[in-house]
Design a protein around this motif. Structure first.
Motif, PDB file in Angstrom:
ATOM      1  N   GLU A   1      11.771  36.469 -46.134  1.00 34.41           N
ATOM      2  CA  GLU A   1      10.336  36.957 -46.182  1.00 34.41           C
ATOM      3  C   GLU A   1       9.999  37.780 -44.894  1.00 34.41           C
ATOM      4  O   GLU A   1      10.566  37.695 -43.942  1.00 34.41           O
ATOM      5  N   VAL A   2       9.211  38.864 -45.058  1.00 34.72           N
ATOM      6  CA  VAL A   2       8.749  39.720 -43.987  1.00 34.72           C
ATOM      7  C   VAL A   2       7.325  39.709 -43.800  1.00 34.72           C
ATOM      8  O   VAL A   2       6.487  39.537 -44.781  1.00 34.72           O
ATOM      9  N   ARG A   3       6.774  39.852 -42.636  1.00 34.93           N
ATOM     10  CA  ARG A   3       5.444  40.334 -42.243  1.00 34.93           C
ATOM     11  C   ARG A   3       5.078  41.569 -41.908  1.00 34.93           C
ATOM     12  O   ARG A   3       4.007  41.895 -41.920  1.00 34.93           O
ATOM     13  N   SER A   4       6.074  42.376 -41.650  1.00 35.00           N
ATOM     14  CA  SER A   4       6.161  43.756 -41.136  1.00 35.00           C
ATOM     15  C   SER A   4       7.014  44.621 -41.460  1.00 35.00           C
ATOM     16  O   SER A   4       8.246  44.109 -41.918  1.00 35.00           O
TER      17      SER A   4
ATOM     18  N   LEU B   1       0.332  44.044 -47.825  1.00 36.25           N
ATOM     19  CA  LEU B   1       0.801  43.322 -48.889  1.00 36.25           C
ATOM     20  C   LEU B   1       1.120  41.943 -48.248  1.00 36.25           C
ATOM     21  O   LEU B   1       0.778  41.082 -48.958  1.00 36.25           O
ATOM     22  N   ALA B   2       1.405  41.633 -46.934  1.00 33.38           N
ATOM     23  CA  ALA B   2       1.460  40.522 -46.506  1.00 33.38           C
ATOM     24  C   ALA B   2       0.161  39.947 -46.328  1.00 33.38           C
ATOM     25  O   ALA B   2       0.380  38.589 -46.217  1.00 33.38           O
ATOM     26  N   LEU B   3      -0.701  40.465 -45.982  1.00 34.69           N
ATOM     27  CA  LEU B   3      -2.110  39.735 -46.429  1.00 34.69           C
ATOM     28  C   LEU B   3      -2.438  39.112 -47.450  1.00 34.69           C
ATOM     29  O   LEU B   3      -3.305  38.227 -47.422  1.00 34.69           O
ATOM     30  N   CYS B   4      -2.081  39.892 -48.635  1.00 37.62           N
ATOM     31  CA  CYS B   4      -2.226  39.361 -49.873  1.00 37.62           C
ATOM     32  C   CYS B   4      -1.402  38.157 -50.410  1.00 37.62           C
ATOM     33  O   CYS B   4      -1.781  37.641 -51.314  1.00 37.62           O
TER      34      CYS B   4
ATOM     35  N   LEU C   1       4.736  36.571 -55.398  1.00 38.60           N
ATOM     36  CA  LEU C   1       5.798  37.323 -54.437  1.00 38.60           C
ATOM     37  C   LEU C   1       5.686  38.798 -54.547  1.00 38.60           C
ATOM     38  O   LEU C   1       5.584  39.264 -55.724  1.00 38.60           O
ATOM     39  N   VAL C   2       5.865  39.430 -53.473  1.00 32.79           N
ATOM     40  CA  VAL C   2       6.161  40.953 -53.700  1.00 32.79           C
ATOM     41  C   VAL C   2       7.367  41.079 -53.089  1.00 32.79           C
ATOM     42  O   VAL C   2       7.807  40.785 -52.028  1.00 32.79           O
TER      43      VAL C   2
ATOM     44  N   ASP D   1       1.420  50.092 -42.865  1.00 33.19           N
ATOM     45  CA  ASP D   1       0.134  49.758 -42.912  1.00 33.19           C
ATOM     46  C   ASP D   1       0.270  48.778 -44.497  1.00 33.19           C
ATOM     47  O   ASP D   1      -0.172  47.753 -44.688  1.00 33.19           O
ATOM     48  N   LEU D   2       1.097  49.628 -45.496  1.00 32.72           N
ATOM     49  CA  LEU D   2       1.156  49.220 -46.846  1.00 32.72           C
ATOM     50  C   LEU D   2       1.945  47.703 -46.638  1.00 32.72           C
ATOM     51  O   LEU D   2       1.421  46.801 -47.299  1.00 32.72           O
TER      52      LEU D   2
END
Ligand code: SF4
Ligand code: SF4
Length: 344
Positions: free
Chosen positions: A39-42, A18-21, A88-89, A13-14
């Motif tokens: 880059e990742v989404r999950s 982060l990917a939503l932000c 970027l995170v 979920d975290l």
């Protein structure tokens, strides 16, 4: 709050939060035991149990190919600075790579400050991840004292039995913890588990080469004329792999790329390598380091000796990438061992 806990069941979920932000980058498997930051989404796309990625996270702070400015000479000399930057995170960065980023921070904030680097760095959120075991035999993070967290992150995760202990270092990190709503306060049991993890690490992570950290610069001082440099110079292919993959190598070249009209264009910087013959060439076709052995010695001294004088820190993090990627099998730990043997 300076510390927090997150359950393992909430980690996915975290990452989604982060990917939503914005853009999230993490360690991704490439097969054949290789990894890269991408880059990742999950969470499912990442491999948190990874050995150092082929390229370190420096590629996000100092891209291999970066536009510095655009110029237009049609009406006088017009120049416009360009900063290619995005929010970027960076997720799951090991302590050795956090140390590498700290080295780059020191260099690029030295005068004259590198504004392109500084601006980009301010847009990156760093989430570290502790290693509880060695990556592989190339690692020398304990010798270089980089196997434990020493700052340089917004949040730092240490794995416990059913969750992660999170050290919160910055306001940015605190904001993330609060806004995600996924973290909980630290319990005494979690604190005890973290201490146990660190106790176990003391047994596992020991200096990989029998030399004390503070004695390393002197070793290079005393072996400047060693035959070891001739021997590894004979093996080296001058490919520059070792510098490209190094998290602390920051040398670059600057060149102009004109458009077809030869009036407009852009000025770019690209990674360069002290291992290339052209690197130390000056006018009149002279070179400061013509021999491969000179170039190899220079690289090692730039990691272990010269930066101690200027920045009071070594520029080797012990990640092992240079040894792992060298086609000629020139190994950093073996080189240190050979120098120690020769010095007696
Ligand atoms: S990677 Fe190996 S062969 Fe290539 S320049 Fe570095 S030491 Fe030489
Ligand atoms: S010199 Fe080698 S081991 Fe040290 S930081 Fe660079 S790539 Fe990693």
């Amino acid at each position: 709050m300076t510390q927090a806990l997150i359950a393992k069941t909430k980690l996915a979920d975290l990452v989604s939060f982060l990917a939503l932000c914005g853009k999230v980058v993490g360690p991704v498997p490439l097969g054949h035991g290789q990894f890269k930051f991408a880059e990742v989404r999950s969470l499912a796309e990442m491999a948190l149990d990874y050995i150092p990625t082929i390229l370190p996270p420096k590629k996000y702070f100092m891209p291999q190919y970066e536009t510095l400015l655009r110029y237009d000479g049609a009406d006088g000399q017009q120049m416009q600075a360009v900063v290619e930057v995005e929010e970027l995170v960076l997720f799951g960065v090991h302590t050795c790579d956090l140390a590498g980023i700290q080295c780059l921070n020191v260099v690029f904030s030295d005068r004259p400050r590198d504004l392109h680097y500084m601006i980009r760095k301010n847009h990156i959120t760093l989430i570290g991840l502790e290693c509880s075991d060695y990556c592989d035999s190339y690692a020398s993070c304990a010798m270089l004292r980089n196997h434990l967290p020493k700052g340089g992150y917004d949040l730092f995760f240490s794995e416990l039995s059913d969750g992660y202990f999170v050290d919160i270092k910055t306001q940015k990190g605190e904001q993330l913890v609060e806004e995600s709503g996924l973290f909980e306060p630290v319990s005494d049991a979690a604190r005890e588990q973290l201490q146990e993890l660190r106790r176990a690490k003391k047994q596992i992570f020991r200096s990989e080469v029998p030399i004390r950290y503070q004695d390393i610069p002197r070793l290079f001082d005393e072996t400047f004329d060693s035959d070891v440099w001739t021997r590894i110079g004979e093996k080296c292919l001058s490919c520059g792999n070792c510098t490209n993959v190094c998290p602390t190598c920051y040398c670059f070249d600057v060149m102009d790329e004109p458009d077809l009209d030869l009036t407009r264009g852009r000025r770019i910087r690209v990674w360069d390598s002290c291992q290339h013959e052209t690197f130390a060439k000056v006018a009149g076709d002279e070179s400061f380091r013509e021999q491969r052995s000179d170039r190899k010695r220079h690289r090692f001294n730039r990691k272990f000796r010269y930066p101690m004088k200027r920045y009071k820190r070594m520029f080797c993090t012990g990640c092992g990438r240079c040894s792992r990627s060298c086609m000629a099998k020139i190994d950093l730990k073996e080189t240190l061992g050979a120098l120690m043997e020769e010095r007696g």
